[in-house]
Scaffold this active site. Structure first.
Site, PDB file in Angstrom:
ATOM      1  N   ASN A 195       0.863  -1.177   0.000  1.00  0.00           N
ATOM      2  CA  ASN A 195       0.000   0.000   0.000  1.00  0.00           C
ATOM      3  C   ASN A 195       0.904   1.234   0.000  1.00  0.00           C
ATOM      4  OD1 ASN A 195       0.729   0.639   2.733  1.00  0.00           O
ATOM      5  ND2 ASN A 195      -0.857  -0.765   3.484  1.00  0.00           N
ATOM      6  N   LEU A 196       0.321   2.401  -0.108  1.00  0.00           N
ATOM      7  CA  LEU A 196       1.127   3.609  -0.263  1.00  0.00           C
ATOM      8  C   LEU A 196       2.026   3.848   0.950  1.00  0.00           C
ATOM      9  CD1 LEU A 196       1.843   6.043  -2.001  1.00  0.00           C
ATOM     10  CD2 LEU A 196      -0.071   7.276  -0.946  1.00  0.00           C
ATOM     11  N   THR A 197       1.513   3.602   2.144  1.00  0.00           N
ATOM     12  CA  THR A 197       2.315   3.800   3.353  1.00  0.00           C
ATOM     13  C   THR A 197       3.520   2.871   3.366  1.00  0.00           C
ATOM     14  OG1 THR A 197       0.358   4.497   4.604  1.00  0.00           O
ATOM     15  CG2 THR A 197       2.269   3.769   5.872  1.00  0.00           C
ATOM     16  N   GLU A 198       3.292   1.609   3.020  1.00  0.00           N
ATOM     17  CA  GLU A 198       4.387   0.642   2.972  1.00  0.00           C
ATOM     18  C   GLU A 198       5.409   1.021   1.901  1.00  0.00           C
ATOM     19  OE1 GLU A 198       1.814  -3.311   4.362  1.00  0.00           O
ATOM     20  OE2 GLU A 198       1.905  -2.717   2.249  1.00  0.00           O
ATOM     21  N   ASP A 264      -5.713  -8.383   1.239  1.00  0.00           N
ATOM     22  CA  ASP A 264      -5.807  -9.819   0.977  1.00  0.00           C
ATOM     23  C   ASP A 264      -6.670 -10.088  -0.252  1.00  0.00           C
ATOM     24  OD1 ASP A 264      -4.312 -10.261   3.257  1.00  0.00           O
ATOM     25  OD2 ASP A 264      -6.051 -10.691   4.527  1.00  0.00           O
TER      26      ASP A 264
END
Length: 481
Positions: A195-198, A264
């Site tokens: 995701n963007l944060t990761e 998921d």
């Protein structure tokens, strides 16, 4: 020609990753405990749901694909429950059980659709815990297909290279749902789905769409990864590949109930679609649709094949087959989408307004506007701008909610928010073919007409439905109180 919906029954997916059991206690709360200022919940129902990598497997099975699953569990009741739930939907389980650690359990107490407390029962699996696990996984690979590594940083995937090498030896593509700030451990994977944060934790803060693409390409080059799919919540998804192609999908507008397990669902749909013979872009398109379904559900959920088919058909029926579904987009995403549409020879129509409370006049007007070309952009005023134009108490609906409603209309392709009092800067950037406005004035009364005609575009004034006004609706509500 529209893309054929995949036959998921032909797909074979092997999932390796962190297994857990999501345990939900449901009950009613009627009083505060005399022992401490906390609610007392009278438990009425217990529900056990496979979580983590097991939820990925559940999503794959829900689509009708064949799925095998391996991960580390304890030798306990939770592992038995987990296996029973998975076997009930024909998932082949090859658990590597250890006496050193219990099965991971995440327990939640729910009352009146609200989560009051979560209790985690877990300890990180050690390297020793996984010794011999390859013996469980290897027999699952005989039928090929796609391997998914579902990493929740619980220790099962302490060495992803082991599984990537094993998959490659069996001619299987590897998809990774990553965790942590070191993506080098996924070197050689075919696709990772942060995701963007990761992604920012690894690549650095993203300043713009161009910056995102540049950082993704660097990550691909540094770690020999074929593609990166960045999931961006309300900003949709961005796929960047090692052959320098970029593919952006706006989020499909839905009222979000719960984002639990959405990642998921994304990687499960990707894996099943690729294993069923779909191209990467087709698989990402399906994953985007699946994500829009699952976030509208409460709790850890899956998406069934009929659900996905119905939603996919709904969008394919109202949009051309370039995968650019209706959605709320940023200005930068809009520029990319419009540029792609223009290259296909499509005529772009642009209109703007507050659209605070959508009424019959708006719907009729937008239908007229859409008929002027191939794609319709609706640019809405920011909340601050609406207040400035309409006065205190407006908008009734915030910009994000206005976007959701507008993007749900079949005639609307993209909805974006512009800052300032007018969309003139946006018109200069986007340069639509046709600027449309509703009213009883000539085209020179339309804000931005000179900009559009200056670069060779057209300005058209549409009629408005009589006796339809947001202000009138608001005033009537106040009068009827």
């Amino acid at each position: 020609m529209k893309n054929a919906f995949p036959d998921f029954r032909q797909a074979n997916v092997v999932v390796v990753g962190d297994l857990m059991l999501d345990r939900f206690y449901f009950g009613k709360t009627k009083r505060i405990s005399p022992e401490a200022p906390v609610p007392v919940v009278n438990i009425e129902r217990l529900e056990d749901i496979p979580g983590g990598a097991a939820n990925v497997a559940m999503n794959i099975a829900s689509l009708g694909a064949k799925c095998s699953l391996s991960g580390i569990t304890g030798q306990d009741e939770a592992a038995q429950v987990l296996e029973e739930r998975l076997n009930s939907v024909s998932i082949e389980c090859a658990f590597h059980q250890t006496s050193q650690h219990p099965t991971i359990i995440k327990s939640r107490i729910i009352s009146a659709h609200q989560q009051l407390l979560r209790m985690d029962f877990e300890s990180r699996f050690t390297v020793e815990s996984g010794v011999g696990m390859a013996d469980k996984v290897t027999p699952l690979l005989v039928n090929g297909g796609v391997m998914v590594l579902s990493d929740y940083d619980k220790g099962t995937l302490h060495d992803p290279q082991q599984w990537i090498a094993l998959a490659k030896a069996n001619a299987m593509n590897v998809l990774v749902d990553p965790k942590g700030n070191d993506f080098s451990k996924y070197r050689g994977a075919d696709l990772i789905t942060p995701n963007l944060t990761e992604f920012e934790a690894v690549a650095g803060e993203i300043q713009s769409e161009a910056d995102l693409i540049e950082k993704a390409k660097k990550l691909i080059a540094d770690f020999d990864i074929k593609a990166v799919l960045i999931t961006r919540s309300e900003q949709g998804m961005s796929l960047i590949t090692n052959d320098n192609t970029e593919f952006h999908l706006p989020a499909i507008a839905k009222e979000v109930a719960d984002v639990t397990g959405a990642g998921d669902t994304v990687i499960a749909t990707l894996a099943a679609a690729l294993a069923a013979g779909q191209s990467l872009q087709q698989a990402v398109t399906l994953a985007n649709v699946a994500a829009s379904i699952v976030v509208s559900k409460l709790g850890t959920s899956t998406v069934s094949e009929p659900e996905l088919f119905a939603e996919y058909q709904r969008h394919q029926g109202t949009r051309q087959s370039d995968h650019s579904f209706a959605g709320a987009v940023t200005v930068e995403q809009l520029k990319i989408a419009v540029d792609q549409a223009k290259k296909r020879g499509e005529k772009i129509v642009f209109t703007n307004g507050c659209f605070d409370i959508l009424h019959a006049g708006h719907v009729s007007y937008l239908h007229q506007a859409r008929a002027q070309g191939d794609r319709l952009i609706v640019a809405i005023n920011s909340d601050e701008s609406v207040t400035k134009l309409k006065g205190k108490g407006r908008p009734i609906n915030t910009a994000d909610r206005r976007q959701i409603v507008l993007a749900g209309l079949a005639d609307v392709d993209w909805v974006t928010v512009f800052e300032g009092d007018t969309p003139e800067d946006l018109l200069r950037e986007i340069q639509p073919d046709i600027l449309v406005k509703g009213g009883d004035y000539d085209k020179k009364g339309v804000v931005g007409w000179e900009i559009v005609e200056g670069y060779g575009g057209e300005v058209r004034v549409m009629g408005l439905t009589e006796n339809c006004s947001t202000t009138a609706i608001v005033n009537k509500i106040h009068q009827d109180r």
